[in-house]
Design an enzyme around this catalytic site. Structure first.
Site, PDB file in Angstrom:
ATOM      1  N   HIS A  47      41.842   8.829   6.220  1.00 40.02           N
ATOM      2  CA  HIS A  47      42.024   9.132   4.799  1.00 40.02           C
ATOM      3  C   HIS A  47      40.864  10.002   4.345  1.00 40.02           C
ATOM      4  O   HIS A  47      39.686   9.692   4.616  1.00 40.02           O
ATOM      5  CB  HIS A  47      42.082   7.847   3.976  1.00 40.02           C
ATOM      6  N   ASN A 100      40.041  14.295  -2.614  1.00 40.32           N
ATOM      7  CA  ASN A 100      40.726  13.043  -2.279  1.00 40.32           C
ATOM      8  C   ASN A 100      42.106  13.070  -2.926  1.00 40.32           C
ATOM      9  O   ASN A 100      42.236  12.963  -4.143  1.00 40.32           O
ATOM     10  CB  ASN A 100      39.902  11.864  -2.798  1.00 40.32           C
ATOM     11  N   CYS A 137      45.700   4.854  -1.040  1.00 42.92           N
ATOM     12  CA  CYS A 137      45.212   5.806  -0.034  1.00 42.92           C
ATOM     13  C   CYS A 137      45.695   5.487   1.375  1.00 42.92           C
ATOM     14  O   CYS A 137      45.649   6.354   2.255  1.00 42.92           O
ATOM     15  CB  CYS A 137      43.690   5.853  -0.058  1.00 42.92           C
TER      16      CYS A 137
END
Length: 315
Positions: A241, A271, A113
């Site tokens: 993120h 995500n 990430c």
């Protein structure tokens, strides 16, 4: 040595949209539960014939077009991804082939990430050192391919997509610059976010990640601002993120960016790992929600419990 800047951005998402109600038909969950726990309403899902490099190439082509450049203008391609199934050719090489590039250097970076901000820093360093003149930096992940669709704690989180930036040399006095990176990790806690096994599957220790992110990351993000000589209250945008809103909102608040637009693309995209920061940033710029030349904080965190951030000027 010279300065660098982000010349343009681009993003791509698959056409298929998966809603919370769709997930409720697969696992024991509901729209209300997902919305209240992570703030996600929808996510985009790539098909079986839509690999990571195809999404990455779409985003890269859009960024190049926005910059008024052709693939021949790029001499380095960096792709941040943790979901490329094949080991070779790497994703960057496949992107270069799709875009018709002649002889660029091609590298993949797997920092999950935090991959895009690591790749952006690598591009900045390469241009400053003179080993590249123009770099196509892409974050792309197909998280749905490594998801256990019977695990309601993780399958509600993920989406697919790609985001890209064109990095090029610029005088240090030019406003649209890339500030110094602050990066690191917590290796002994790397098990908290995993993509492991055969076939590989995404798993995480949610509470561990939440506590680490909300308590340890805000002071690190403030140090990123200090390195760039920008006060948090002077930031025009904060692009973290896109893990989930329960992390994004408290971290942004504790950074002290009281006047900034906070990217919340996670609500519609889920995500998307390394794709989340460039995709969210690209959308803010495309929608005209931020001002060109103003400072924005980009801050990635997640797998390996790695982190990397820099303040950039909005293209």
């Amino acid at each position: 040595m010279t300065g660098t800047r982000i010349a343009a951005l681009g993003h791509y998402q698959p056409a298929k949209v998966l809603t919370n109600d769709d997930l409720a038909a697969l696992v024991d969950t509901s729209d209300a539960w997902i919305s209240s726990r992570v703030g996600i309403r929808t996510r985009h899902v790539a098909g079986p014939d839509e690999p990571v490099d195809e999404m990455a190439a779409h985003a890269g082509a859009k960024a190049l077009a926005s910059a008024g450049l052709t693939p021949a203008d790029v001499d380095l391609v960096l792709v941040a991804t943790s979901t490329a199934i094949d080991r070779s050719p790497n994703t960057a090489a496949r992107v270069a082939a799709r875009l018709g590039m002649a002889s660029p250097a091609t590298m993949d970076l797997n920092v999950v990430c935090a991959g895009f901000t690591h790749a952006l820093a690598t591009a900045d360093h390469a241009v400053r050192a003179g080993s590249a003149t123009r770099v196509l930096v892409i974050g792309a992940d197909k998280m749905t391919e490594v998801t256990d669709w019977t695990d309601r704690t993780t399958c509600v989180l993920v989406g697919d997509g790609a985001g890209a930036a064109v990095v090029e040399a610029a005088p240090d006095s030019v406003g649209a610059g890339i500030g110094p990176v602050l990066w690191g990790s917590v290796p002994e806690m790397g098990h908290a976010v995993r993509i492991e096994g055969t076939p590989p599957r995404f798993a995480q220790e949610g509470q561990t990640v939440y506590r680490w992110a909300t308590t340890q990351l805000p002071p690190i993000a403030r140090r990123v601002c200090e390195r760039a000589g920008v006060a948090p209250e002077d930031l025009a945008a904060v692009v973290l993120h896109q893990a989930n809103l329960r992390i994004i909102e408290p971290v942004a608040r504790r950074i002290g960016a009281v006047n900034a637009v906070i990217a919340r693309d996670v609500t519609e995209s889920g995500n998307t790992s390394a794709a989340s920061i460039p995709m969210a940033f690209s959308k803010l710029v495309e929608r005209g929600e931020v001002t060109s030349g103003a400072p924005a904080l980009l801050f990635g965190f997640g797998g390996n419990l790695s982190y990397a951030g820099q303040v950039v000027r909005i293209p």
